[in-house]
Design a protein around this motif. Structure first.
Motif, mmCIF file in Angstrom:
data_model
loop_
_atom_site.group_PDB
_atom_site.id
_atom_site.type_symbol
_atom_site.label_atom_id
_atom_site.label_comp_id
_atom_site.label_asym_id
_atom_site.label_seq_id
_atom_site.Cartn_x
_atom_site.Cartn_y
_atom_site.Cartn_z
ATOM 1 N N GLY A 178 0.827 -1.193 0.000
ATOM 2 C CA GLY A 178 0.000 0.000 0.000
ATOM 3 C C GLY A 178 0.866 1.249 0.000
ATOM 4 N N VAL A 179 0.482 2.244 -0.780
ATOM 5 C CA VAL A 179 1.244 3.485 -0.891
ATOM 6 C C VAL A 179 0.475 4.652 -0.272
ATOM 7 C CG1 VAL A 179 2.289 5.137 -2.479
ATOM 8 C CG2 VAL A 179 2.381 2.683 -2.985
ATOM 9 N N ALA A 180 -0.782 4.812 -0.642
ATOM 10 C CA ALA A 180 -1.561 5.958 -0.166
ATOM 11 C C ALA A 180 -3.036 5.603 -0.143
ATOM 12 C CB ALA A 180 -1.330 7.177 -1.055
ATOM 13 N N ILE A 181 -3.729 6.127 0.868
ATOM 14 C CA ILE A 181 -5.161 5.924 1.024
ATOM 15 C C ILE A 181 -5.839 7.269 1.207
ATOM 16 C CG2 ILE A 181 -6.984 4.979 2.506
ATOM 17 C CD1 ILE A 181 -5.571 2.793 1.078
ATOM 18 N N THR A 218 -9.448 12.046 4.927
ATOM 19 C CA THR A 218 -8.269 11.612 5.684
ATOM 20 C C THR A 218 -7.344 10.856 4.751
ATOM 21 O OG1 THR A 218 -9.540 11.413 7.725
ATOM 22 C CG2 THR A 218 -7.465 10.215 7.614
ATOM 23 N N THR A 219 -6.059 11.136 4.861
ATOM 24 C CA THR A 219 -5.075 10.441 4.031
ATOM 25 C C THR A 219 -4.105 9.650 4.906
ATOM 26 O OG1 THR A 219 -3.662 12.408 4.015
ATOM 27 C CG2 THR A 219 -5.171 12.126 2.164
ATOM 28 N N ARG A 220 -3.596 8.582 4.359
ATOM 29 C CA ARG A 220 -2.574 7.778 5.019
ATOM 30 C C ARG A 220 -1.550 7.381 3.968
ATOM 31 N NH1 ARG A 220 -6.914 6.440 7.621
ATOM 32 N NH2 ARG A 220 -7.608 4.914 6.095
ATOM 33 N N TYR A 221 -0.285 7.391 4.361
ATOM 34 C CA TYR A 221 0.796 7.087 3.440
ATOM 35 C C TYR A 221 1.744 6.070 4.037
ATOM 36 C CZ TYR A 221 -0.718 11.343 1.037
ATOM 37 O OH TYR A 221 -1.448 12.299 0.370
ATOM 38 N N ALA A 222 2.330 5.278 3.166
ATOM 39 C CA ALA A 222 3.428 4.426 3.598
ATOM 40 C C ALA A 222 4.577 5.319 4.061
ATOM 41 C CB ALA A 222 3.878 3.538 2.441
ATOM 42 N N LYS A 225 6.009 9.228 2.576
ATOM 43 C CA LYS A 225 5.498 10.399 3.291
ATOM 44 C C LYS A 225 6.321 11.641 2.962
ATOM 45 C CE LYS A 225 3.367 8.242 7.325
ATOM 46 N NZ LYS A 225 3.489 7.959 8.775
ATOM 47 N N GLY A 226 5.624 12.721 2.672
ATOM 48 C CA GLY A 226 6.294 13.961 2.340
ATOM 49 C C GLY A 226 6.674 14.077 0.879
ATOM 50 N N TYR A 239 -5.852 10.801 -8.207
ATOM 51 C CA TYR A 239 -4.511 11.118 -8.674
ATOM 52 C C TYR A 239 -3.478 10.787 -7.605
ATOM 53 C CZ TYR A 239 -7.412 14.027 -11.715
ATOM 54 O OH TYR A 239 -8.383 14.484 -12.577
ATOM 55 N N GLN A 240 -2.255 10.674 -8.029
ATOM 56 C CA GLN A 240 -1.143 10.581 -7.096
ATOM 57 C C GLN A 240 0.020 11.395 -7.664
ATOM 58 O OE1 GLN A 240 0.045 7.312 -4.326
ATOM 59 N NE2 GLN A 240 1.426 6.815 -6.013
ATOM 60 N N GLN A 241 0.351 12.461 -6.971
ATOM 61 C CA GLN A 241 1.507 13.270 -7.322
ATOM 62 C C GLN A 241 2.718 12.688 -6.611
ATOM 63 O OE1 GLN A 241 1.781 15.954 -9.462
ATOM 64 N NE2 GLN A 241 3.982 15.811 -9.073
ATOM 65 N N MET A 242 3.752 12.395 -7.371
ATOM 66 C CA MET A 242 4.961 11.790 -6.814
ATOM 67 C C MET A 242 6.137 12.710 -7.084
ATOM 68 S SD MET A 242 4.247 7.801 -7.862
ATOM 69 C CE MET A 242 4.486 8.056 -9.614
ATOM 70 N N ASN A 243 6.738 13.218 -6.018
ATOM 71 C CA ASN A 243 7.865 14.139 -6.137
ATOM 72 C C ASN A 243 9.120 13.532 -5.524
ATOM 73 O OD1 ASN A 243 6.130 16.114 -7.234
ATOM 74 N ND2 ASN A 243 5.624 16.873 -5.199
ATOM 75 N N ASN A 244 10.250 14.097 -5.881
ATOM 76 C CA ASN A 244 11.539 13.645 -5.350
ATOM 77 C C ASN A 244 11.634 12.118 -5.409
ATOM 78 O OD1 ASN A 244 14.071 13.823 -4.173
ATOM 79 N ND2 ASN A 244 13.254 13.808 -2.087
#
Length: 121
Positions: free
Chosen positions: A46-49, A55-59, A63-64, A78-83
């Motif tokens: 799981g990556v993100a809920i 409410t959000t939850r992240y692996a 996170k960040g 959507y899922q924005q993925m940075n860095n």
């Protein structure tokens, strides 16, 4: 019910990608939605809920750096993925369920077929 992911691509370390997921046959906002991934040779994780109350939850590993969001009018998530880092390379799956709250550790009722994120040197 159909979930179709898009946005997977080659990315360099430190780069960004935005994954999209279009739903048909059911309303995403009726329950929780999430992103999962399966790295090469590893188990799905799981990556993100995003719950119905936003409410959000992240692996911990993302996170960040990753952000999940949805557009109820477009019935999309959507899922924005940075860095991004090489360990983010995986097939990413969009998923949804009818429960208001979901867990990173459990599967969901509806799944897409995945979109591939790979790294280029």
């Amino acid at each position: 019910v159909q979930l179709v992911e898009s946005g997977g691509d080659f990315v360099q370390p430190g780069g960004s990608l935005r994954l999209s997921c279009a739903a048909s046959g059911y309303t995403l906002s009726s329950g929780c939605v999430g992103w999962f991934r399966q790295p090469p040779g590893k188990e799905r994780e799981g990556v993100a809920i995003l719950d119905t109350d936003d409410t959000t939850r992240y692996a911990d590993s993302v996170k960040g750096r990753f952000t999940i969001s949805k557009d109820n009018a477009k019935n999309m998530v959507y899922q924005q993925m940075n860095n991004m880092m090489p360990e983010d390379a995986a097939v990413y799956y969009c998923a949804g369920d009818l429960y208001a709250h979901c867990s990173l550790r459990h599967g969901m009722k509806h799944w897409g077929k995945g979109t591939l994120v790979t790294f280029s040197s």
